[in-house]
Scaffold this active site. Structure first.
Site, PDB file in Angstrom:
ATOM      1  N   CYS A 186       0.824  -1.214   0.000  1.00  0.00           N
ATOM      2  CA  CYS A 186       0.000   0.000   0.000  1.00  0.00           C
ATOM      3  C   CYS A 186       0.858   1.264   0.000  1.00  0.00           C
ATOM      4  CB  CYS A 186      -0.943  -0.022   1.202  1.00  0.00           C
ATOM      5  SG  CYS A 186      -2.004   1.415   1.280  1.00  0.00           S
ATOM      6  N   CYS A 242      -1.647   1.739  -3.016  1.00  0.00           N
ATOM      7  CA  CYS A 242      -2.597   2.838  -2.775  1.00  0.00           C
ATOM      8  C   CYS A 242      -1.973   4.229  -2.769  1.00  0.00           C
ATOM      9  CB  CYS A 242      -3.310   2.658  -1.433  1.00  0.00           C
ATOM     10  SG  CYS A 242      -3.361   1.000  -0.774  1.00  0.00           S
ATOM     11  N   LYS A 298      -0.020   5.309  -6.041  1.00  0.00           N
ATOM     12  CA  LYS A 298      -1.059   5.306  -7.081  1.00  0.00           C
ATOM     13  C   LYS A 298      -1.897   6.579  -7.014  1.00  0.00           C
ATOM     14  CE  LYS A 298      -4.876   4.150  -6.030  1.00  0.00           C
ATOM     15  NZ  LYS A 298      -5.424   2.817  -5.864  1.00  0.00           N
ATOM     16  N   TYR A 320      -9.188  -3.512 -11.005  1.00  0.00           N
ATOM     17  CA  TYR A 320      -8.841  -2.265 -10.320  1.00  0.00           C
ATOM     18  C   TYR A 320      -7.576  -1.620 -10.912  1.00  0.00           C
ATOM     19  CZ  TYR A 320     -11.650  -3.087  -5.981  1.00  0.00           C
ATOM     20  OH  TYR A 320     -12.634  -3.245  -5.047  1.00  0.00           O
ATOM     21  N   GLU A 335      -7.223   1.868 -13.151  1.00  0.00           N
ATOM     22  CA  GLU A 335      -6.583   2.992 -12.466  1.00  0.00           C
ATOM     23  C   GLU A 335      -5.352   3.460 -13.259  1.00  0.00           C
ATOM     24  OE1 GLU A 335      -7.952   2.253  -7.837  1.00  0.00           O
ATOM     25  OE2 GLU A 335      -5.934   1.666  -8.386  1.00  0.00           O
ATOM     26  N   HIS A 346     -26.470  21.761  -0.363  1.00  0.00           N
ATOM     27  CA  HIS A 346     -26.586  22.309  -1.709  1.00  0.00           C
ATOM     28  C   HIS A 346     -25.546  23.383  -1.964  1.00  0.00           C
ATOM     29  CE1 HIS A 346     -28.678  23.055  -5.427  1.00  0.00           C
ATOM     30  NE2 HIS A 346     -28.647  24.351  -5.170  1.00  0.00           N
ATOM     31  N   GLU A 350     -25.903  15.368  -2.590  1.00  0.00           N
ATOM     32  CA  GLU A 350     -27.302  15.608  -2.214  1.00  0.00           C
ATOM     33  C   GLU A 350     -28.262  14.812  -3.093  1.00  0.00           C
ATOM     34  OE1 GLU A 350     -28.991  19.576  -2.932  1.00  0.00           O
ATOM     35  OE2 GLU A 350     -27.398  19.959  -4.381  1.00  0.00           O
TER      36      GLU A 350
HETATM   37  P1  NDP Z   1      -8.286  -7.809 -10.284  1.00  0.00           P
HETATM   38  O1  NDP Z   1      -8.588  -9.145  -9.756  1.00  0.00           O
HETATM   39  O2  NDP Z   1      -9.078  -6.640  -9.835  1.00  0.00           O
HETATM   40  O3  NDP Z   1      -8.337  -7.854 -11.869  1.00  0.00           O
HETATM   41  C1  NDP Z   1      -7.581  -8.768 -12.608  1.00  0.00           C
HETATM   42  C2  NDP Z   1      -7.969  -8.618 -14.057  1.00  0.00           C
HETATM   43  O4  NDP Z   1      -7.099  -9.404 -14.849  1.00  0.00           O
HETATM   44  C3  NDP Z   1      -9.385  -9.091 -14.335  1.00  0.00           C
HETATM   45  O5  NDP Z   1      -9.953  -8.225 -15.290  1.00  0.00           O
HETATM   46  C4  NDP Z   1      -9.178 -10.485 -14.899  1.00  0.00           C
HETATM   47  O6  NDP Z   1     -10.146 -10.840 -15.804  1.00  0.00           O
HETATM   48  C5  NDP Z   1      -7.855 -10.326 -15.617  1.00  0.00           C
HETATM   49  N1  NDP Z   1      -7.075 -11.566 -15.691  1.00  0.00           N
HETATM   50  C6  NDP Z   1      -6.804 -12.426 -14.695  1.00  0.00           C
HETATM   51  N2  NDP Z   1      -6.031 -13.436 -15.128  1.00  0.00           N
HETATM   52  C7  NDP Z   1      -5.800 -13.206 -16.440  1.00  0.00           C
HETATM   53  C8  NDP Z   1      -5.081 -13.891 -17.440  1.00  0.00           C
HETATM   54  N3  NDP Z   1      -4.440 -15.027 -17.170  1.00  0.00           N
HETATM   55  N4  NDP Z   1      -5.073 -13.373 -18.686  1.00  0.00           N
HETATM   56  C9  NDP Z   1      -5.724 -12.235 -18.956  1.00  0.00           C
HETATM   57  N5  NDP Z   1      -6.440 -11.532 -18.054  1.00  0.00           N
HETATM   58  C10 NDP Z   1      -6.474 -12.020 -16.810  1.00  0.00           C
HETATM   59  O7  NDP Z   1      -6.721  -7.621  -9.989  1.00  0.00           O
HETATM   60  P2  NDP Z   1      -5.790  -6.348 -10.054  1.00  0.00           P
HETATM   61  O8  NDP Z   1      -4.478  -6.885 -10.459  1.00  0.00           O
HETATM   62  O9  NDP Z   1      -6.393  -5.256 -10.845  1.00  0.00           O
HETATM   63  O10 NDP Z   1      -5.741  -5.897  -8.537  1.00  0.00           O
HETATM   64  C11 NDP Z   1      -5.450  -6.850  -7.511  1.00  0.00           C
HETATM   65  C12 NDP Z   1      -6.233  -6.565  -6.271  1.00  0.00           C
HETATM   66  O11 NDP Z   1      -5.666  -5.487  -5.579  1.00  0.00           O
HETATM   67  C13 NDP Z   1      -7.700  -6.126  -6.507  1.00  0.00           C
HETATM   68  O12 NDP Z   1      -8.571  -7.184  -6.695  1.00  0.00           O
HETATM   69  C14 NDP Z   1      -7.988  -5.365  -5.259  1.00  0.00           C
HETATM   70  O13 NDP Z   1      -8.384  -6.269  -4.280  1.00  0.00           O
HETATM   71  C15 NDP Z   1      -6.660  -4.739  -4.922  1.00  0.00           C
HETATM   72  N6  NDP Z   1      -6.611  -3.330  -5.364  1.00  0.00           N
HETATM   73  C16 NDP Z   1      -7.445  -2.430  -4.791  1.00  0.00           C
HETATM   74  C17 NDP Z   1      -7.429  -1.107  -5.188  1.00  0.00           C
HETATM   75  C18 NDP Z   1      -8.368  -0.140  -4.569  1.00  0.00           C
HETATM   76  O14 NDP Z   1      -8.903  -0.427  -3.489  1.00  0.00           O
HETATM   77  N7  NDP Z   1      -8.645   1.000  -5.188  1.00  0.00           N
HETATM   78  C19 NDP Z   1      -6.524  -0.633  -6.220  1.00  0.00           C
HETATM   79  C20 NDP Z   1      -5.706  -1.668  -6.775  1.00  0.00           C
HETATM   80  C21 NDP Z   1      -5.747  -2.960  -6.352  1.00  0.00           C
HETATM   81  P3  NDP Z   1     -11.546 -11.491 -15.332  1.00  0.00           P
HETATM   82  O15 NDP Z   1     -12.364 -10.363 -14.811  1.00  0.00           O
HETATM   83  O16 NDP Z   1     -12.060 -12.092 -16.597  1.00  0.00           O
HETATM   84  O17 NDP Z   1     -11.181 -12.506 -14.296  1.00  0.00           O
END
Ligand code: NDP
Length: 450
Positions: free
Chosen positions: A43, A48, A51, A177, A181, A435, A440
């Site tokens: 983080c 976080c 980012k 996510y 982002e 407002h 709101e």
């Molecule tokens: P996510 O799980 O959010 O997303 C992973 C993405 O990659 C999905 O779209 C998934 O597709 C795709 N994917 C997974 N495996 C493959 C593959 N083998 N080939 C192609 N595409 C693939 O993970 P992130 O890496 O974005 O983030 C990790 C975690 O970190 C988040 O889930 C969250 O918990 C945390 N995080 C939180 C944030 C916040 O609170 N603002 C910011 C950043 C991270 P599909 O949907 O089809 O499975």
């Protein structure tokens, strides 16, 4: 009675580990924390915090452009990536010091190095052994990159925070996510950005309207989104790359970033030898008290791969300390955890999506509004806001709130309190609005759209 060097030995000084260590030490427990990389974990160092600093950086050009609508003339602006990285690094070093000071002030012994669990009560760091009544594994996760030809050319979010220069063109693989982002950040900094996602919508798990809205708004800004596709191989072409997609087409780019999820950090420090049970995704299995199948070993946060969010790891740490040392039961309530995505527009959500609510309850009312944020009437920025509320008709309970637009995370944080308190639609309706704000709108939603 067995004498141990420490009452609690924490492995991993990320958000969950540090909070647990500080709190336990504050209660008089003798605590050590081992960290091999950086205090503050993902983080603070590669998640976080940096980012969000990048998100701020990426929004200035839009603001300079918008200023004209408010009578300002802004001279030609220029952006210096090296300067952003340097300032960001300084801020992270400052935060690392804050973490260190806080741990030291709480009386936690900080041990730098890679920990190895030798048995149920012994940890070694750089050859030195420490005994502990309890061991907590809070080692978090690490970016996952699938095996494809050309994998060596891929960067992950970890690398993006230290790039020497900004690419002109970037492909981001994934639709979660991190992908959305970073797409917003890089696009805002002037990089020609393409998202390549295997699914048909961004952000699986979020409300369908929000998913559609985000893709629409991102596309309007100029981010190229390729759905239902994947990269088969990455080929090196001089100082750029060609990404070969599954349909055989090629996309040329200067950098390929994978944001395809994260895997728990559970290998190479003794868990296998000790027989600590892992699930099919190699996350540590724990019971409701964060205890593994080895009774003196506990785990929490991303390494357990449940709800991988910093505030959840912190809450789990506090619940564990309360359970172990205050004898207070207070497990974390995993329902109604609010979440935010710092995409552009930002997203905030709490409670059930419309689809989840319809599956669970027979009588659902949907309230929805979409509008141009006041500032954008003069700014010339073509970005809208979407707000949505989900209500059980028979009980009047609000069970889901979703928003995409400026300040959505700030607004939804407050709404999450109302949802936890069990607020009804009538309570929302009888709340006086502030407002003029976007928030709101949540207290003036009159007609269900179902
Ligand atoms: P996510 O799980 O959010 O997303 C992973 C993405 O990659 C999905 O779209 C998934 O597709 C795709 N994917 C997974 N495996 C493959 C593959 N083998 N080939 C192609 N595409 C693939 O993970 P992130 O890496 O974005 O983030 C990790 C975690 O970190 C988040 O889930 C969250 O918990 C945390 N995080 C939180 C944030 C916040 O609170 N603002 C910011 C950043 C991270 P599909 O949907 O089809 O499975």
């Amino acid at each position: 009675m067995t004498h141990y060097d420490f009452g609690l030995f924490v492995i991993g000084a990320g958000s969950g580990g540090v909070r647990t260590a500080n709190m336990a030490s504050g209660l008089g427990v003798k605590v050590a924390i081992a960290e091999e990389r950086y205090l503050g974990g993902t983080c603070v160092n590669v998640g976080c915090v940096p980012k969000k600093l990048f998100v701020y950086a990426s929004q200035f050009q839009d603001q300079f452009d918008a200023a004209a609508g408010f009578g300002w003339t802004v001279d030609k602006s220029t952006f210096n990536w090296t300067s952003l990285i340097k300032n960001k690094n300084q801020e992270i070093v400052r935060l690392q010091k804050v973490y260190k000071n806080r741990l030291q002030k709480s009386g936690v012994r900080i041990i730098t190095g890679r920990a190895q669990v030798l048995d149920a009560h012994t940890v070694a760091v750089d050859g030195k052994e420490y005994s502990a009544e309890r061991i907590l594994i809070a080692t978090g996760g690490w970016p996952f990159v699938p095996d494809i030809p050309g994998k060596q050319h891929i960067v992950t979010s970890n690398d993006m925070f230290f790039l020497e220069q900004l690419p002109k063109r970037l492909i981001i693989v994934g639709g979660g996510y991190i992908a959305v982002e970073f797409a917003g950040i890089l696009h805002g900094l002037g990089v020609n950005t393409t998202i390549c996602h295997r699914g048909h919508k961004l952000l699986s798990g979020f409300d369908e309207d929000i998913r559609d809205f985000l893709a629409h708004e991102m596309t309007k800004k100029g981010i190229n989104i390729l759905f239902n596709t994947d990269i088969e191989a990455i080929e090196n072409a001089d100082d750029s790359f060609a990404a070969r997609l599954i349909d055989g087409s090629k996309v040329n780019t200067d950098l390929v970033m994978y944001a395809t999820g994260r895997i728990p950090n559970t290998t190479g420090f003794g868990l296998e030898m000790l027989g600590v049970e892992l699930d099919s995704e190699r996350a540590i299995k724990v019971n409701s008290d964060y205890q593994t199948n080895v009774p003196s070993i506990y785990a929490l946060g991303d390494v357990t791969n449940r709800v991988n969010l910093t505030p959840v790891a912190i809450a789990e740490g506090m619940a564990l300390v309360n359970k172990l040392y205050v004898n207070q039961l207070g497990p974390v309530d995993y329902d109604n955890i609010p979440t935010a995505v710092f995409s552009q527009p930002t997203i905030g959500a709490v409670g059930l999506t419309e689809a989840q609510a319809r599956e669970k309850y027979p009588d659902i009312d949907i309230y929805k509004t979409s509008f141009t944020p006041m500032k954008n009437n003069l700014s010339g920025i073509d970005e809208k806001t979407l707000m949505k509320m989900i209500v059980i008709r028979s009980t009047d309970r609000v069970v889901g709130m979703h928003m995409a637009g400026p300040d959505a995370p700030e607004i939804i944080q407050g709404m999450a309190v109302a949802i936890r308190a069990g607020a009804t639609k009538t309570v929302f309706d009888s709340t006086i609005g502030i407002h003029p704000t976007a928030a709101e709108e949540f207290v003036t939603l009159r007609d269900a759209v179902n």
